[in-house]
Write an enzyme that holds these catalytic residues in place. Structure first.
Site, PDB file in Angstrom:
ATOM      1  N   CYS A   1       0.839  -1.203   0.000  1.00  0.00           N
ATOM      2  CA  CYS A   1       0.000   0.000   0.000  1.00  0.00           C
ATOM      3  C   CYS A   1       0.869   1.247   0.000  1.00  0.00           C
ATOM      4  CB  CYS A   1      -0.921  -0.013   1.219  1.00  0.00           C
ATOM      5  SG  CYS A   1      -2.196   1.278   1.189  1.00  0.00           S
ATOM      6  N   CYS A   2       1.875   1.278   0.882  1.00  0.00           N
ATOM      7  CA  CYS A   2       2.790   2.422   0.926  1.00  0.00           C
ATOM      8  C   CYS A   2       3.549   2.559  -0.390  1.00  0.00           C
ATOM      9  CB  CYS A   2       3.776   2.257   2.072  1.00  0.00           C
ATOM     10  SG  CYS A   2       3.076   2.501   3.717  1.00  0.00           S
TER      11      CYS A   2
ATOM     12  N   CYS B   1      -3.599   3.770   9.404  1.00  0.00           N
ATOM     13  CA  CYS B   1      -2.336   3.201   9.899  1.00  0.00           C
ATOM     14  C   CYS B   1      -1.708   4.032  10.999  1.00  0.00           C
ATOM     15  CB  CYS B   1      -1.351   3.028   8.739  1.00  0.00           C
ATOM     16  SG  CYS B   1      -1.923   1.909   7.455  1.00  0.00           S
TER      17      CYS B   1
ATOM     18  N   CYS C   1      -1.146   8.211   7.422  1.00  0.00           N
ATOM     19  CA  CYS C   1      -2.494   7.892   6.959  1.00  0.00           C
ATOM     20  C   CYS C   1      -3.365   7.467   8.140  1.00  0.00           C
ATOM     21  CB  CYS C   1      -2.441   6.777   5.924  1.00  0.00           C
ATOM     22  SG  CYS C   1      -1.633   7.247   4.380  1.00  0.00           S
TER      23      CYS C   1
ATOM     24  N   CYS D   1       7.684   3.925   5.763  1.00  0.00           N
ATOM     25  CA  CYS D   1       6.817   3.685   4.612  1.00  0.00           C
ATOM     26  C   CYS D   1       7.618   3.293   3.378  1.00  0.00           C
ATOM     27  CB  CYS D   1       5.960   4.908   4.321  1.00  0.00           C
ATOM     28  SG  CYS D   1       6.895   6.366   3.808  1.00  0.00           S
TER      29      CYS D   1
END
Length: 234
Positions: free
Chosen positions: A113-114, A202, A199, A224
């Site tokens: 995702c990162c 997270c 985010c 990240c």
């Protein structure tokens, strides 16, 4: 403005001298330097000092689509009040598109995702510059213990950019005192107890009061990936 201690005055002078020297090496009036800004305290303080020399320096914000509403509101307020030359870096896919294809990657595969929403857009943008300013500090995480103020950073393409981290040896207390000195309003999420803010899915309140980044990714990781250098080509 609040009064600074002689030590902090000296640290501030050092940062200003570093910025003046390194930005002077980039051609004046061009976009050879950029500043990445998460709109956390150290980034906004660095932005304030950098604007003294380069009022229109390109400011890069990673707009993942997952930030707190407070972060977006604060970003827009500072951008307007300080007349920022702001670029919101967007991933290739919207949040809805990514979730439709992959589900909630921030739960199942946070590194991926990162990678999609932060690393790829950032490295693509930074490749257009010769100098990259960051608010990184050694105290923030064990993974940053060897952080240098000035270092060449290798991008995945193999190209290098000069990465400046003028606050490398600053403490959180230093940052907050300097921000108060300049009357800089800070992200309201700090008032709720957050110490490192990314985010929303997270980010939680710190799990360990002695580790400011312990509220990131539920302790599954600490970076990240945007500050992790590409491995040398074999």
């Amino acid at each position: 403005m609040s009064t600074l201690s002689p030590q902090l005055e000296s640290q501030l002078s050092h940062v200003r001298e570093l910025l003046q020297r390194e930005l002077a090496a980039a051609a004046p009036g061009t976009d050879e330097a950029c500043l990445t800004c998460s709109f956390q305290a150290e980034d906004v303080l660095l932005l304030k000092l950098t604007q003294e020399l380069r009022p229109r320096i390109p400011v890069l914000f990673l707009d993942t689509g997952y930030h707190f509403a407070e972060t977006y509101t604060y970003r827009d307020r500072i951008a307007a009040d300080w007349n920022l030359n702001l670029t919101n870096l967007l991933p290739e896919r919207t949040v809805a598109e990514q979730e439709a294809e992959h589900g909630l990657l921030y739960q199942t595969a946070p590194d991926r995702c990162c990678g999609l929403r932060k690393v790829e857009p950032l490295f693509k943008a930074v490749a257009n510059y010769k100098v990259w300013l960051t608010g990184l500090r050694r105290e923030q995480a064990r993974s940053r213990a060897a952080l240098e103020e000035i270092a060449n950073f290798t991008l995945p393409s193999g190209n290098q950019v000069l990465k400046l981290s003028p606050f490398a040896d600053w403490t959180t207390r230093d940052v907050w005192q300097a921000a108060a000195h300049f009357d800089i309003p800070l992200l309201p999420l700090y008032e709720k107890g957050y110490s490192s803010i990314g985010c929303e899915p997270c980010t939680t309140l710190p799990l360990d009061p002695n580790d400011p980044r312990s509220g990131r990714w539920a302790g599954r990781k600490v970076e990240c990936g945007i500050h992790i250098e590409a491995a040398p080509a074999k």
